[in-house]
Design a protein around this motif. Sequence first.
Motif, short mmCIF file in Angstrom:
data_model
loop_
_atom_site.label_atom_id
_atom_site.label_comp_id
_atom_site.label_asym_id
_atom_site.label_seq_id
_atom_site.Cartn_x
_atom_site.Cartn_y
_atom_site.Cartn_z
N LYS A 147 0.82 -1.21 0.00
CA LYS A 147 0.00 0.00 0.00
C LYS A 147 0.86 1.26 0.00
O LYS A 147 0.63 2.19 -0.79
CB LYS A 147 -0.91 0.01 1.23
N VAL A 148 1.85 1.30 0.87
CA VAL A 148 2.71 2.48 0.99
C VAL A 148 3.47 2.73 -0.31
O VAL A 148 3.60 3.87 -0.77
CB VAL A 148 3.68 2.34 2.17
N ARG A 149 3.97 1.67 -0.92
CA ARG A 149 4.72 1.84 -2.17
C ARG A 149 3.81 2.28 -3.32
O ARG A 149 4.23 3.04 -4.19
CB ARG A 149 5.43 0.53 -2.52
N THR A 256 7.28 4.90 7.27
CA THR A 256 7.12 5.18 5.84
C THR A 256 8.46 5.19 5.13
O THR A 256 8.61 4.63 4.03
CB THR A 256 6.40 6.52 5.63
N ARG A 257 9.47 5.83 5.72
CA ARG A 257 10.80 5.90 5.11
C ARG A 257 11.39 4.49 4.95
O ARG A 257 11.96 4.15 3.90
CB ARG A 257 11.74 6.75 5.96
N ILE A 258 11.27 3.67 5.98
CA ILE A 258 11.82 2.31 5.94
C ILE A 258 11.14 1.49 4.86
O ILE A 258 11.79 0.73 4.13
CB ILE A 258 11.67 1.62 7.31
N GLN A 259 9.84 1.63 4.72
CA GLN A 259 9.10 0.84 3.73
C GLN A 259 9.34 1.31 2.31
O GLN A 259 9.29 0.52 1.37
CB GLN A 259 7.61 0.87 4.07
N LEU A 260 9.61 2.60 2.14
CA LEU A 260 9.85 3.13 0.80
C LEU A 260 11.28 2.90 0.34
O LEU A 260 11.53 2.59 -0.83
CB LEU A 260 9.52 4.63 0.75
N GLU A 261 12.24 3.08 1.24
CA GLU A 261 13.65 2.95 0.90
C GLU A 261 14.40 2.11 1.92
O GLU A 261 15.20 2.62 2.71
CB GLU A 261 14.28 4.35 0.80
N SER A 263 16.83 0.15 1.68
CA SER A 263 18.28 0.12 1.53
C SER A 263 18.95 1.35 2.16
O SER A 263 20.13 1.31 2.52
CB SER A 263 18.66 0.03 0.05
N SER A 264 18.21 2.43 2.28
CA SER A 264 18.75 3.67 2.87
C SER A 264 18.39 3.81 4.35
O SER A 264 19.14 4.39 5.12
CB SER A 264 18.23 4.89 2.11
N TYR A 265 17.22 3.30 4.71
CA TYR A 265 16.76 3.36 6.10
C TYR A 265 16.66 1.92 6.61
O TYR A 265 15.68 1.23 6.37
CB TYR A 265 15.43 4.08 6.18
N LEU A 266 17.69 1.49 7.33
CA LEU A 266 17.86 0.07 7.65
C LEU A 266 17.00 -0.39 8.82
O LEU A 266 16.52 -1.53 8.82
CB LEU A 266 19.34 -0.21 7.95
N ASN A 267 16.85 0.43 9.82
CA ASN A 267 16.05 0.06 10.99
C ASN A 267 15.51 1.34 11.63
O ASN A 267 15.83 2.45 11.20
CB ASN A 267 16.86 -0.76 12.00
N MET A 268 14.73 1.17 12.66
CA MET A 268 14.05 2.31 13.26
C MET A 268 15.04 3.33 13.86
O MET A 268 14.90 4.54 13.64
CB MET A 268 13.09 1.83 14.35
N TYR A 269 16.04 2.85 14.59
CA TYR A 269 17.00 3.76 15.21
C TYR A 269 17.81 4.52 14.16
O TYR A 269 17.96 5.74 14.24
CB TYR A 269 17.94 2.98 16.13
#
Length: 330
Positions: A147-149, A256-261, A263-269
């Motif tokens: 959905k997010v993508r 949202t950032r993690i689900q979209l990218e 490879s750039s946003y690896l985990n929550m922290y």
Amino acid sequence: MARSDTNTSMSRRHFMAGLGSGLTSAILLQPLDLLKTRVQQANHRSFAFHLKQVASSPGRICAFWRGTVPSALRTGFGSALYFTSLNTIRQRISQTSHWAGPGSLNPRFSAPSSSSLPKLSPWANLLAGAVARTFAGLALMPLTVIKVRYESSLYSYGSMLHASRDIYATGGIRGFFSGFGATAIRDAPYAGTYVLIYEFLKKQLSVVATKGSASPQDESHISLKTTQAGVINFTSGVLAGGACSVISNPFDAIKTRIQLEPSSYLNMYQACHKMVSQEGVRSLLDGLVLRMSRKALSSALAWTLYEELMRRAEHGTSPSMRYIQVTEFN
């Protein structure tokens, strides 16, 4: 055996009521969800920019409802699972006097106020909402990622199958669960706090709506019109949804950032640190107004429709049911 059949029938009613309310709210409010996702992308664009971009797209009506299918499936079945599991949890908890709310174990006070749900203590409402939402979120996580993508302008998927293949090719099975940590931390407190505030507001608004409706000798059984119950539930839902959205928005932006990218946003922290260091704390509040609007309205619509559908399923729609009993507010 009869009790088992009754429980199955009730679970089916809760599932269908949750499905109907979730589908309705998802379809009606999809434009707000789409714009919220666009604003939370890492492109530093304003709401006005994305609104203009979507409005100028070919077939702009369809453009505002891009991603409706995965969104409706995710929200519809998510609501169905959530309300079914929430009811099961609350029914179990209500049988324990330590967690039950006032009047829930007393036959004299067994009728609902503006709700068909059991009465629980504030802490029990908080716990039940959090557990039910976490379970539903985990089960529907793959649809959430799709959905997010779909809603983002970073991808141009032609179908859910195309999206599924791309997610699997780039991230494997784990790709379908990207951002679950942030989602769980967002949803569990949101849902728990929402149920707590929602039930509290319903109780207080019911007192206001029925004040002076009965004599002191008959305070235990006051007639509340179903139209009043609907207004009370909707108002409580809007206020509770708006308040909880403010608290949980940073986790939504990170998710949202993690689900979209991924490879750039690896985990929550790491995502949180990167967003704050590169874009400032304001990045955690991206899409707040849109999310508040969308969540307040969607939660209010979903809960109001759900409670009304359950009331109709349990009591029928005859004219005699235009009033429901309100019992023990204290």
